[in-house]
Enzyme design. Sequence first.
Site, PDB file in Angstrom:
ATOM      1  CE  LYS A   1      37.508  94.782 -29.487  1.00  0.00           C
ATOM      2  NZ  LYS A   1      37.733  93.942 -28.570  1.00  0.00           N
TER       3      LYS A   1
ATOM      4  CB  SER B   1      35.312  91.068 -29.750  1.00  0.00           C
ATOM      5  OG  SER B   1      35.907  91.829 -28.830  1.00  0.00           O
TER       6      SER B   1
ATOM      7  CB  SER C   1      38.233  89.915 -26.912  1.00  0.00           C
ATOM      8  OG  SER C   1      36.672  89.326 -26.943  1.00  0.00           O
TER       9      SER C   1
END
Lengths: 96, 456
Positions: free
Chosen positions: B64, B139, B163
């Site tokens: 990420k 996310s 997330s």
Amino acid sequence: MTQISHDDVHHLAQLSSLQLTDDEVGALQIDLENIVGYIQQLDELDTTGVEPTYQVTDLENVWRDDAVDNYGIDKATLLALAPATEAVQIKVPKVL
Amino acid sequence: MSSISDFIGVSARKNVEEAIAKAHENESFHALLSLTETRALERADAVDRGEITGLLAGVPFIAKDNFLTLGGTTTAASKILENFEAPLQATAIEKLEAEGAICIGKANLDAFAHGGSTENSAFGPTKNAVDQERVAGGSSGGSAVVVALQIVPFALGTDTGGSIRQPASFNGVVGVKPTYGTVSRYGVVAMASSTDTIGVLASHTKDAALVMSIMSGKDAKDMTTLPDFFAPITLDGKKKIGIIKEAMTDDVDADVRRVTNEYIEKLRSAGHEVEEVSLSLLKYALAIYYIVVPAEISSNLGRYDGIRYGRRADATRLSDLYGSSRDQGFMTENKRRIMIGSYVLSSGFFDAYYLQAQKVRTLLIDEFNELFSSFDVLIAPVAPTPAFKLGENTSDPIKMYLADVMTVPASLAGLPAISVPAGKSEQGLPIGVQLIGKRRDDALLLALAESIEGNA
């Protein structure tokens, strides 16, 4: 329900170092009022005598030696990240 | 689905080249923000020459874009860090590299990990791996999609309130949010320090367990890390499992309830005991979360001021420089959260909001402890719905926040929780179930899921 005024939004923006546009102030005023309305539901609960939780690690007093550690990064590398530098210092506009 | 074992003992260069080619083929999903091809190929050649060895030698992965990595940018999907090149790597990345794994690129996210759909990325949303008209979740949306599309066998994510788990559910992959303190956060962009965790998204539970066992452990650079406790296990005996009834009400999508019930039947068929339990404070968890987390965000994001790194706005006075750099550098959702944080922490409101939230958090933790005195594992849906349409919730922050309602309780209590693929909606959208364990029972959750995965 708590009312959030445009002045409140400007005040919060100032506390948060955000320079908002007028459009943003209008939109955020509505959003913040709705969010504050939602989080107020915690008022329903009686928490008399309950200790607050600030962390969930079970760890206490994690010490380290009081020794300088540059974490493997030198000054020149960090200065190179700054948008503006002069000599070995970070340059900023006038403070006052 | 691709397994880590498929990438071991073969040409590392071929692994990396094929992964990068697949990334290019799937550009329409917008799951990646950058590729670190040069560094990845250099490392692959070093593996092929035998200079780098280890448990993951030659295995490509994606992080990420809130993990600091060398060889490219780390943007946190924000304008303020658009061109930021980190001078160091996150401990989690260093540990994986020490075992020979190769980071090939950076995955899209909601800017600063604020969101549940990856629509808050400054560089545009990621699309769902199964249906491009729907969100990837968030996310860690990009990380879930690259695994679902089989570009890499695993990807790293962060989970502060769901997330990792929610996008894992939306895209049909395994997602692990470990016990708070399992993996060092050094070198990862901070969001809410009292609930931020680092975990993995993978196709298979055994691969997720391997990656977690490598990343976990104490790090002097993150004072909240626990002494290493994580070791993969195989399931030992029958477990007592509680299904959280407040997470299975009529408000929850019918397909989500059906898939959860089907998973419960599989657990029962395997000999486990499943009983309905009550987590009565579940409905308050989201309100606690949206007080505590913005408070911590407002503090953690104070560092982005356009002075020492990141994008600086043009201004002739210092105070204008701060304000306009931050206004231009943050997304609307970042600003909402920072301002809510300033509100709940401001004098006169602190006791009513922040202190009250931290007290209710204690009551929630007490309720979990009570349940875990008689149950080994709790089960609940991951999210109230499958992946929603792009744009469906963007105009209403509260509606977007409600997607986190079932994942935030474990975050507030620091408990391990995983999302495992369990079935599909009528329309063919993936749906996961969530297994929640006692602190440090991460490996048990993965072993339980693996025993069911094997039977599926």
